[in-house]
Design an enzyme around this catalytic site. Structure first.
Site, PDB file in Angstrom:
ATOM      1  N   HIS A  19       0.843   5.203   1.488  1.00  0.00           N
ATOM      2  CA  HIS A  19       0.134   6.075   2.429  1.00  0.00           C
ATOM      3  C   HIS A  19       0.751   7.479   2.372  1.00  0.00           C
ATOM      4  O   HIS A  19       1.980   7.606   2.382  1.00  0.00           O
ATOM      5  CB  HIS A  19       0.250   5.493   3.848  1.00  0.00           C
ATOM      6  CG  HIS A  19      -0.575   6.259   4.833  1.00  0.00           C
ATOM      7  ND1 HIS A  19      -1.941   6.112   4.926  1.00  0.00           N
ATOM      8  CD2 HIS A  19      -0.235   7.205   5.740  1.00  0.00           C
ATOM      9  CE1 HIS A  19      -2.407   6.927   5.865  1.00  0.00           C
ATOM     10  NE2 HIS A  19      -1.396   7.600   6.370  1.00  0.00           N
TER      11      HIS A  19
ATOM     12  N   ASN B 174       0.845  -1.190   0.000  1.00  0.00           N
ATOM     13  CA  ASN B 174       0.000   0.000   0.000  1.00  0.00           C
ATOM     14  C   ASN B 174       0.881   1.240   0.000  1.00  0.00           C
ATOM     15  O   ASN B 174       2.036   1.181   0.415  1.00  0.00           O
ATOM     16  CB  ASN B 174      -0.878  -0.011   1.261  1.00  0.00           C
ATOM     17  CG  ASN B 174      -1.801   1.191   1.353  1.00  0.00           C
ATOM     18  OD1 ASN B 174      -2.460   1.556   0.369  1.00  0.00           O
ATOM     19  ND2 ASN B 174      -1.848   1.828   2.507  1.00  0.00           N
TER      20      ASN B 174
HETATM   21  C1  GRF Z   1      -2.669   8.684  -2.393  1.00  0.00           C
HETATM   22  O1  GRF Z   1      -2.389   9.857  -1.716  1.00  0.00           O
HETATM   23  C2  GRF Z   1      -2.259   7.480  -1.594  1.00  0.00           C
HETATM   24  O2  GRF Z   1      -1.198   7.743  -0.735  1.00  0.00           O
HETATM   25  C3  GRF Z   1      -3.489   7.174  -0.787  1.00  0.00           C
HETATM   26  O3  GRF Z   1      -4.562   7.500  -1.618  1.00  0.00           O
HETATM   27  C4  GRF Z   1      -4.172   8.484  -2.561  1.00  0.00           C
HETATM   28  C5  GRF Z   1      -4.542   7.983  -3.922  1.00  0.00           C
HETATM   29  O4  GRF Z   1      -4.398   8.955  -4.893  1.00  0.00           O
HETATM   30  N1  GRF Z   1      -3.479   5.823  -0.313  1.00  0.00           N
HETATM   31  P1  GRF Z   1      -4.615   8.593  -6.423  1.00  0.00           P
HETATM   32  O5  GRF Z   1      -6.010   8.002  -6.574  1.00  0.00           O
HETATM   33  O6  GRF Z   1      -3.549   7.613  -6.794  1.00  0.00           O
HETATM   34  O7  GRF Z   1      -4.481   9.880  -7.145  1.00  0.00           O
END
Ligand code: GRF
Length: 191
Positions: free
Chosen positions: A105, A103
């Site tokens: 974050h 994942n």
């Molecule tokens: C990102 O900031 C990621 O860290 C979090 O969700 C967001 C997803 O952004 N888990 P995107 O949909 O890839 O633009």
């Protein structure tokens, strides 16, 4: 044979986009499937643009059946990537892909993680805390939100004049820069 990646995303999918771009002409790996719990998610359009198949599922299917595992196994997925996916991963899926689910974050875990810590809430909390630095974390997924073993972190300094939008942007730039590369490094270690 190329390694096969499945991406789970609930929203826009800008990270998914970077990953699909990165592996489009790769000899090492390919994105084989994009999955979403949200039929309106823009990530589905992005998958279409890359001619990558997608699959939408609902909560009951995800938590009460083996359907998603069956699909991932049938497609011989090597790595599951959560890129803005908001649901907790159930035990059966974790067991089916041990140490094969990662994942990203938008904060420096273990700070600013856990249930409800996503989107603008993360960045607002960081600003309110007056932290001097902020960043991103790529980690393995376990049964708790944002708690698996950390694979990589990247940081930036928060300047006095930085607004929510600015730190969000800086974090997103780091995500886009590092996530595809970290995935590639991980896959290189797999046989
Ligand atoms: C990102 O900031 C990621 O860290 C979090 O969700 C967001 C997803 O952004 N888990 P995107 O949909 O890839 O633009």
């Amino acid at each position: 044979m190329k390694k096969r990646i499945a991406i789970f995303a609930s929203g826009s999918g800008s990270n998914a986009q970077k990953i699909m771009e990165h592996f489009k002409y790769s000899n090492l790996a390919e994105v084989a499937l994009v999955l979403s719990n949200n039929p309106e998610a823009y990530v589905l359009q992005r998958a279409d643009n890359f001619e990558i198949p997608s699959h939408v599922f609902d909560k009951k299917t995800f938590y009460e059946t083996e359907e998603i595992i069956d699909i991932l196994k049938r497609l011989e997925i090597d790595l599951v990537v959560l890129a803005g996916f908001l649901w907790l991963v159930p035990q059966n899926l974790l067991k089916a892909f041990p140490n094969k689910i990662i994942n990203i974050h938008p904060a420096l875990l273990p700070k600013y993680g856990g249930k409800g810590m996503y989107g603008d809430t993360v960045h607002k909390t960081v600003l309110a805390a007056g932290d001097e630095e902020h960043g991103i974390t790529i980690h393995f997924v376990n049964e708790n939100f944002d708690e698996g073993e950390i694979i990589h972190q990247a940081k930036f300094k928060i300047e006095a004049e930085d607004t929510l939008e600015v730190i969000k942007f800086k974090g997103q730039q780091l995500e886009h820069q590092y996530f595809p590369k970290i995935i590639e490094n991980l896959l290189k270690k797999y046989n």
